[in-house]
Design an enzyme around this catalytic site. Structure first.
Site, mmCIF file in Angstrom:
data_model
loop_
_atom_site.group_PDB
_atom_site.id
_atom_site.type_symbol
_atom_site.label_atom_id
_atom_site.label_comp_id
_atom_site.label_asym_id
_atom_site.label_seq_id
_atom_site.Cartn_x
_atom_site.Cartn_y
_atom_site.Cartn_z
ATOM 1 N N ASP A 120 5.114 3.126 6.304
ATOM 2 C CA ASP A 120 4.537 3.007 7.642
ATOM 3 C C ASP A 120 5.431 2.268 8.624
ATOM 4 O OD1 ASP A 120 4.176 0.424 6.325
ATOM 5 O OD2 ASP A 120 2.922 -0.091 8.035
ATOM 6 N N GLU A 166 7.618 1.158 -6.832
ATOM 7 C CA GLU A 166 7.742 0.758 -5.428
ATOM 8 C C GLU A 166 8.037 1.965 -4.563
ATOM 9 O OE1 GLU A 166 7.592 -1.654 -3.309
ATOM 10 O OE2 GLU A 166 8.194 -3.579 -4.151
ATOM 11 N N ASP A 205 14.289 -2.915 -0.210
ATOM 12 C CA ASP A 205 15.151 -3.157 0.944
ATOM 13 C C ASP A 205 15.978 -4.421 0.642
ATOM 14 O OD1 ASP A 205 16.142 -3.322 3.512
ATOM 15 O OD2 ASP A 205 14.259 -3.847 4.451
ATOM 16 N N ARG A 261 1.878 6.915 7.654
ATOM 17 C CA ARG A 261 1.808 6.931 6.189
ATOM 18 C C ARG A 261 1.430 8.308 5.649
ATOM 19 N NH1 ARG A 261 2.028 1.700 3.959
ATOM 20 N NH2 ARG A 261 0.972 0.042 5.094
ATOM 21 N N LEU A 296 10.495 -7.879 -4.416
ATOM 22 C CA LEU A 296 10.667 -7.553 -5.835
ATOM 23 C C LEU A 296 10.991 -8.810 -6.649
ATOM 24 C CD1 LEU A 296 10.469 -5.015 -7.430
ATOM 25 C CD2 LEU A 296 12.885 -4.600 -7.075
ATOM 26 N N ARG A 330 0.795 -1.190 0.000
ATOM 27 C CA ARG A 330 0.000 0.000 0.000
ATOM 28 C C ARG A 330 0.847 1.267 0.000
ATOM 29 N NH1 ARG A 330 -3.306 -2.056 5.116
ATOM 30 N NH2 ARG A 330 -2.019 -3.896 4.877
HETATM 31 P P1 IMP Z 1 12.111 -6.088 0.632
HETATM 32 O O1 IMP Z 1 11.401 -7.302 0.114
HETATM 33 O O2 IMP Z 1 13.016 -6.431 1.769
HETATM 34 O O3 IMP Z 1 12.811 -5.300 -0.422
HETATM 35 O O4 IMP Z 1 10.998 -5.255 1.331
HETATM 36 C C1 IMP Z 1 10.384 -4.170 0.813
HETATM 37 C C2 IMP Z 1 9.225 -3.810 1.717
HETATM 38 O O5 IMP Z 1 9.634 -3.731 3.092
HETATM 39 C C3 IMP Z 1 8.718 -2.434 1.383
HETATM 40 O O6 IMP Z 1 7.745 -2.511 0.374
HETATM 41 C C4 IMP Z 1 8.171 -1.964 2.706
HETATM 42 O O7 IMP Z 1 6.858 -2.434 2.879
HETATM 43 C C5 IMP Z 1 9.037 -2.621 3.742
HETATM 44 N N1 IMP Z 1 10.117 -1.715 4.207
HETATM 45 C C6 IMP Z 1 11.443 -1.907 4.073
HETATM 46 N N2 IMP Z 1 12.134 -0.902 4.630
HETATM 47 C C7 IMP Z 1 11.217 -0.045 5.117
HETATM 48 C C8 IMP Z 1 11.330 1.214 5.819
HETATM 49 O O8 IMP Z 1 12.394 1.771 6.101
HETATM 50 N N3 IMP Z 1 10.154 1.797 6.158
HETATM 51 C C9 IMP Z 1 8.936 1.245 5.886
HETATM 52 N N4 IMP Z 1 8.805 0.081 5.235
HETATM 53 C C10 IMP Z 1 9.934 -0.566 4.859
HETATM 54 MG MG MG Z 2 6.087 -2.290 -0.468
#
Ligand code: IMP
Ligand code: MG
Length: 299
Positions: A282, A222, A226, A288, A231, A169
Site C-alpha cells: 500500500d 513477507e 526494505d 492493496r 525483520l 497486513r
Molecule cells: P523494512 O523494515 O525497512 O524492511 O520495512 C519493510 C516494510 O516497509 C514492509 O513490510 C512495508 O510495509 C514497507 N515498505 C517498504 N517498501 C515498500 C514499498 O515499496 N511499498 C510498500 N510498502 C513498503
Molecule cells: Mg510488512
C-alpha cells in the site's frame, strides 16, 4: 487491532549500550530513535578510518556516523548541503578503496526523507496519493513466480514441521497464493507490528504468535524487505521461542536499501529503489487490492 496494548511476553528490545551521545545533527538523533524502535543496536561515531597522510602525518580521516554491531555495518547519513555531498562522496570512494572489506552504507537526503516518510514522519504532509506509474510485475508474472517459490519450498521442507508466519497486513494476497502451492503439511500464523510513534516508543506486536513454534521449522513470509529493520525485530522475537530453524521468504527484495543485512532464503523478485504498490502493498492504505505490482508516479 492497532490499539491493543503491548503484549507482556515481549521484552523490550535491547538498546545500544551507551549514554545518549551528543549528535552533530538532528537527523542523526532521529535515525538513532528509529534504530532503537527496531531494537537494532548502534554505536555513534565509534571509529575513524585514516584516509590520507602527508609527510607521515594524518591529514584526512573518515568517521562514519553509526556502526551496527549486529551487522558489522557502518552508516553515513548525509542530509547535508549539496556542496558538502561531493566532498563526502569523494571521501567515501577513498574509504571503499582503502578498506574494501568494511561495509559502509550511505544514506543521502533523498533516502533519508523516504525513510522518514515510511515511518509516518511525513515531510510532505498530507500530499495527495500519487497515481500509478507503470506495472512492474503483471498478475501472470507474479503467479508464475509464486508457483516456483511454492515448489522450491515444498522440496526443501519435505518431511519437516513447517510453520508459516506471515507479517500483516501487506502479505495477505501473497500468503494466500503461496500456501496453496506448498504441498507439505503446514501450520499458519500471523504477526502484526506496531507503527513507529517517535520518541521513546519501541516496536511491539499488535498481534502476537498463537502457535507454539518450539522445535518447529519456521518460515517467515513477507511482502517486501526494505531496510530489514522490521525483520530484525521479528527474528529476535521468534528466536526467543526456540524454533529448530527460521528462514525468510519475501515476495519482493529491495536489496539496495538494506541496512540490517539479514539472509533471505527465498526471494520472489529483487527490485530497485522504488516505491511499489499492489498485490497487498500500500501507499497510505491505498492500492492493496491491485492484482499486479506497480510503481507510483513521481516516486
Ligand atoms: P523494512 O523494515 O525497512 O524492511 O520495512 C519493510 C516494510 O516497509 C514492509 O513490510 C512495508 O510495509 C514497507 N515498505 C517498504 N517498501 C515498500 C514499498 O515499496 N511499498 C510498500 N510498502 C513498503
Ligand atoms: Mg510488512
Amino acid at each position: 487491532m492497532a490499539s491493543s496494548p503491548p503484549l507482556p511476553e515481549v521484552q523490550p528490545a535491547s538498546r545500544g549500550a551507551h549514554a545518549a551521545p551528543r549528535f552533530a545533527h538532528q537527523s542523526e538523533a532521529e535515525f538513532a530513535r528509529l534504530l532503537d524502535f527496531y531494537g537494532v543496536r548502534w554505536e555513534y561515531e565509534p571509529r575513524s578510518f585514516p584516509l590520507r597522510y602527508q609527510d607521515g602525518a594524518l591529514i584526512e580521516a573518515f568517521t562514519p556516523d553509526f556502526y551496527l554491531p549486529d551487522y558489522d555495518t557502518y552508516i553515513e547519513l548525509t542530509t547535508l548541503r549539496q556542496s558538502l555531498i561531493t566532498y563526502k562522496n569523494r571521501k567515501l570512494r577513498l574509504m571503499r578503496q582503502l578498506y574494501p572489506d568494511v561495509s559502509v552504507k550511505l544514506i543521502n537526503k533523498r533516502d533519508y526523507l523516504k525513510l522518514l516518510e515510511k515511518f509516518g514522519i511525513d515531510p510532505r504532509g498530507r500530499a495527495p496519493v500519487p497515481k500509478i506509474d507503470r506495472i512492474l510485475f503483471t498478475e501472470r508474472e507474479i503467479d508464475l513466480r509464486v508457483d516456483e517459490l511454492g515448489r522450491q519450498i515444498s522440496r526443501d521442507y519435505t518431511g519437516r514441521e513447517l510453520v508459516l508466519v506471515g507479517v500483516l497486513r501487506g502479505v495477505t494476497p501473497f500468503m494466500a497464493d503461496l500456501m496453496r502451492r506448498i504441498s507439505v503439511p503446514l501450520r499458519l500464523d500471523y504477526l502484526a507490528l506496531s507503527p513507529y510513534q517517535g520518541d521513546d516508543s519501541q516496536l511491539h506486536f499488535t498481534k502476537s504468535l498463537e502457535e507454539d513454534i518450539t522445535g518447529a521449522d519456521v518460515l517467515v513470509v513477507e511482502d517486501i524487505v526494505d531496510t530489514g529493520m522490521s525483520l530484525h525485530r521479528l527474528l529476535q522475537y521468534l528466536r526467543r521461542r526456540d524454533p529448530a530453524t527460521i528462514e525468510v521468504c519475501t515476495l519482493l527484495d529491495k536489496r539496495a536499501r538494506r541496512l540490517a543485512d539479514i539472509a533471505v532464503r527465498y526471494v520472489g523478485f529483487e527490485i530497485g529503489d522504488e516505491f511499489v504498490v499492489g498485490y497487498g502493498l500500500d501507499y497510505r492504505q491505498q492500492y492493496r487490492n491491485l492484482p499486479f505490482i506497480a510503481t507510483l508516479a513521481g516516486e
